[in-house]
Write a protein that holds these residues in place. Structure first.
Motif, mmCIF file in Angstrom:
data_model
loop_
_atom_site.group_PDB
_atom_site.id
_atom_site.type_symbol
_atom_site.label_atom_id
_atom_site.label_comp_id
_atom_site.label_asym_id
_atom_site.label_seq_id
_atom_site.Cartn_x
_atom_site.Cartn_y
_atom_site.Cartn_z
ATOM 1 N N UNK A 111 0.905 -1.194 -0.030
ATOM 2 C CA UNK A 111 -0.323 0.135 -0.149
ATOM 3 C C UNK A 111 0.968 1.715 0.094
ATOM 4 N N UNK A 112 2.003 1.242 0.222
ATOM 5 C CA UNK A 112 2.568 2.407 0.665
ATOM 6 C C UNK A 112 2.254 3.507 1.889
ATOM 7 N N UNK A 113 2.994 4.392 1.864
ATOM 8 C CA UNK A 113 2.804 5.456 2.814
ATOM 9 C C UNK A 113 3.484 6.646 2.719
ATOM 10 N N UNK A 114 3.013 7.434 3.833
ATOM 11 C CA UNK A 114 3.706 8.738 3.541
ATOM 12 C C UNK A 114 5.235 8.953 3.779
ATOM 13 N N UNK A 115 5.243 7.734 4.271
ATOM 14 C CA UNK A 115 7.052 7.226 4.839
ATOM 15 C C UNK A 115 8.257 7.374 3.758
ATOM 16 N N UNK A 116 7.223 6.129 2.845
ATOM 17 C CA UNK A 116 7.545 5.734 1.524
ATOM 18 C C UNK A 116 8.540 6.245 0.532
ATOM 19 N N UNK A 117 10.014 5.657 0.557
ATOM 20 C CA UNK A 117 11.031 5.725 -0.390
ATOM 21 C C UNK A 117 11.070 5.030 -1.461
ATOM 22 N N UNK A 118 11.368 6.260 -2.864
ATOM 23 C CA UNK A 118 11.524 5.122 -4.584
ATOM 24 C C UNK A 118 12.971 5.536 -4.938
ATOM 25 N N UNK A 119 13.756 5.606 -3.471
ATOM 26 C CA UNK A 119 15.367 5.801 -3.826
ATOM 27 C C UNK A 119 16.313 4.769 -5.216
ATOM 28 N N UNK A 120 15.472 3.676 -4.868
ATOM 29 C CA UNK A 120 15.911 2.827 -6.139
ATOM 30 C C UNK A 120 14.546 2.707 -7.108
ATOM 31 N N UNK A 121 14.333 2.971 -7.456
ATOM 32 C CA UNK A 121 13.499 2.693 -9.063
ATOM 33 C C UNK A 121 14.099 2.618 -9.948
ATOM 34 N N UNK A 122 13.766 2.738 -11.108
ATOM 35 C CA UNK A 122 14.514 2.915 -12.353
ATOM 36 C C UNK A 122 14.649 0.719 -12.493
ATOM 37 N N UNK A 123 14.959 1.169 -14.086
ATOM 38 C CA UNK A 123 15.230 -0.307 -14.564
ATOM 39 C C UNK A 123 16.540 -1.162 -13.897
ATOM 40 N N UNK A 124 16.553 -2.130 -13.637
ATOM 41 C CA UNK A 124 17.565 -3.291 -14.453
ATOM 42 C C UNK A 124 18.660 -2.569 -15.547
ATOM 43 N N UNK A 125 20.789 -3.095 -15.815
ATOM 44 C CA UNK A 125 20.961 -2.567 -16.561
ATOM 45 C C UNK A 125 20.315 -3.455 -18.244
ATOM 46 N N UNK A 126 19.663 -4.720 -17.270
ATOM 47 C CA UNK A 126 19.244 -5.874 -18.878
ATOM 48 C C UNK A 126 18.009 -4.507 -19.563
ATOM 49 N N UNK A 127 17.883 -4.082 -18.206
ATOM 50 C CA UNK A 127 16.527 -2.430 -19.449
ATOM 51 C C UNK A 127 15.104 -3.242 -19.246
ATOM 52 N N UNK A 128 15.140 -3.965 -17.591
ATOM 53 C CA UNK A 128 13.395 -4.477 -17.347
ATOM 54 C C UNK A 128 13.517 -3.708 -15.823
ATOM 55 N N UNK A 129 12.189 -3.902 -15.621
ATOM 56 C CA UNK A 129 11.477 -3.142 -14.363
ATOM 57 C C UNK A 129 12.046 -4.334 -13.199
ATOM 58 N N UNK A 130 12.496 -4.097 -12.441
ATOM 59 C CA UNK A 130 12.197 -5.133 -11.477
ATOM 60 C C UNK A 130 11.869 -4.625 -9.894
ATOM 61 N N UNK A 131 10.713 -5.135 -9.699
ATOM 62 C CA UNK A 131 10.204 -4.967 -8.187
ATOM 63 C C UNK A 131 9.354 -5.584 -7.919
ATOM 64 N N UNK A 132 8.470 -6.117 -6.518
ATOM 65 C CA UNK A 132 8.193 -7.176 -6.361
ATOM 66 C C UNK A 132 7.279 -7.785 -7.425
ATOM 67 N N UNK A 133 6.335 -7.657 -7.909
ATOM 68 C CA UNK A 133 5.366 -7.708 -8.977
ATOM 69 C C UNK A 133 6.466 -8.314 -10.159
ATOM 70 N N UNK A 134 7.483 -7.491 -10.150
ATOM 71 C CA UNK A 134 8.109 -8.586 -11.983
ATOM 72 C C UNK A 134 8.806 -9.924 -11.197
ATOM 73 N N UNK A 135 9.503 -9.638 -10.128
ATOM 74 C CA UNK A 135 10.428 -10.642 -9.414
ATOM 75 C C UNK A 135 9.526 -11.902 -9.091
ATOM 76 N N UNK A 136 8.699 -11.020 -8.351
ATOM 77 C CA UNK A 136 7.496 -12.571 -8.256
ATOM 78 C C UNK A 136 6.648 -13.703 -9.809
ATOM 79 N N UNK A 137 7.225 -13.100 -10.847
ATOM 80 C CA UNK A 137 6.275 -13.371 -11.661
ATOM 81 C C UNK A 137 7.127 -14.363 -12.603
ATOM 82 N N UNK A 138 8.182 -14.609 -12.251
ATOM 83 C CA UNK A 138 9.656 -16.426 -12.399
ATOM 84 C C UNK A 138 9.180 -16.932 -10.795
ATOM 85 N N UNK A 139 8.369 -18.081 -11.734
ATOM 86 C CA UNK A 139 8.779 -18.837 -11.128
ATOM 87 C C UNK A 139 9.063 -19.912 -9.841
#
Length: 425
Positions: A37-65
């Motif tokens: 859910x996030x909140x007012x203390x949430x930080x986005x300091x590590x946003x952005x794609x990896x060097x491979x050019x894809x977005x890495x976050x909780x959703x995309x990581x859990x998409x890997x079986x």
């Protein structure tokens, strides 16, 4: 440090050195892509794609079986194991079954979640975010009566230090009702994963973003390949010069006729001396299968899961599966058991008491091995008949016979004379 300063009024408390964090929704503002859910203390300091050019976050990581299975097996098995509240004295360790703290950890942590669901999300937060936080509801006698899980990305840890009393922790947290404030450590139960400062756990997704990015990029490549019906790239060539505008028109016509899932099998008639040469794709020489296998092993390393438990069986022999299961409990789940039990002891236990996990059900082995082991304990007088029957979920005998312990007739107490044998023995 003054009282008002400790509550956050006036000068701000010195902030804990923040380990790199990765938001489950960083780089993507679509709420459907975020599990937190996030909140007012949430930080986005590590946003952005990896060097491979894809977005890495909780959703995309859990998409890997492999990631889904690793998190599922660790959190699920962890949630199965009871967390006992015990007293420890010279007489041994005794479970305090009637203590409210025992019921809090083994009965109803709150009105919304079962014991299993609460423990499963506890371990999942540690694995995916590096930290678990729960708000502690207390009665008028300051006894904990409920634990409510908080979004780990909506909690920010702070510390104050006094030379006489040492470190004191505070937490800026957003509660499920949307309110945000600063809480003392008695109101927030914090369980940290592997840490470099002892105060905040390291986020596995953030620190291993590049490794996960490689796996996600490889999966994306395979999906795009099959999306095009496995059709390899093509080069259209001609013996004579083709003007740029004509080349653009030919390319557009080719894409309109051949490109796409539904057009891959359409016949093409080439004019103007054009010739189509398909570029061969050899997955064997490209070692695509080997690459994906190594990526599964990297995921197993990331969370400390034996490869065979996430179905990487290329080198499995199953000759010692029981020993591997024992190692899983000791070396892979053991640190998590100790981490959570010690944190609960530090936060809630009375003097002389402690919390302790009991993973005995995970290491029982096969039926024959269990039966032989329990029989040896029964014959040695270590356990009674009822205690032996309880290991197989059988009801007690129902009289004093079930409570009696055998005593081998060929043994006695060290240093004392052997008992007299009855006549005719």
């Amino acid at each position: 440090m003054g009282f008002l300063s400790m509550l956050g009024v006036g000068n701000a408390l010195p902030k804990v050195r923040q380990e790199p964090r990765l938001s489950a929704s960083s780089g993507d503002v679509n709420p459907a892509d975020s599990f937190q859910a996030g909140g007012p203390w949430h930080e986005f300091s590590l946003g952005g794609p990896s060097r491979s050019g894809v977005m890495v976050n909780e959703r995309t990581t859990l998409s890997l079986p492999a990631v889904m299975q690793a998190v599922r097996i660790l959190s699920g098995v962890f949630a199965m194991v009871p967390l006992h509240y015990c007293s420890h004295d010279n007489g041994g360790t005794h479970r305090l079954l009637n203590d409210p703290l025992y019921g809090l950890m083994n009965g109803r942590p709150n009105d919304a979640q079962s014991r299993y669901a609460f423990r499963e999300i506890l371990m999942s937060d540690i694995l995916m975010a590096g930290n678990f936080y729960a708000y502690v509801s207390r009665d008028r006698f300051m006894r904990p009566v409920a634990l409510t899980r908080l979004d780990p990305f909506a909690v920010q840890a702070y510390q104050s230090f006094d030379q006489a009393t040492g470190q004191t922790m505070f937490y800026d947290a957003t509660l499920p009702d949307g309110t945000s404030q600063r809480f003392p450590s008695r109101d927030i139960w914090a369980v940290t994963g592997m840490s470099r400062n002892g105060l905040q756990g390291l986020n596995p997704i953030a620190y291993m973003r590049e490794a996960f990015g490689e796996s996600i990029a490889t999966a994306t490549y395979v999906q795009n390949y099959w999306r095009n019906n496995g059709t390899p790239p093509v080069v259209l060539s001609a013996d004579k010069k083709v003007e740029p505008d004509v080349r653009a028109a030919i390319k557009a016509d080719w894409k309109a006729v051949v490109a796409g899932v539904h057009n891959a099998g359409e016949p093409v008639v080439l004019g103007q001396g054009l010739k189509a040469d398909y570029m061969p794709i050899n997955n064997k020489d490209g070692q695509l299968v080997e690459t994906r296998t190594m990526q599964v092993l990297d995921i197993a390393r990331a969370w400390g899961v034996p490869p065979h438990l996430i179905f990487e069986l290329s080198k499995a022999t199953f000759g010692n599966i029981e020993q591997q299961s024992l190692e899983f409990v000791i070396y892979h789940l053991g640190p998590h058991f100790a981490r959570v039990a010690d944190s609960a002891t530090h936060a809630f236990a009375a003097y002389g008491c402690l919390f302790s996990h009991d993973p005995s059900d995970l290491v029982k082995g096969g039926f024959l091995d269990r039966a032989q082991g329990i029989s040896a304990l029964r014959n040695a007088g270590v356990v009674s008949t009822d205690e032996a029957r309880s290991n197989f979920n059988l009801n007690p005998v129902g009289d004093d016979t079930g409570q009696q312990r055998w005593q081998p007739v060929n043994m006695g107490i060290a240093g004392q004379p052997a008992p007299a044998q009855p006549p005719g023995a």
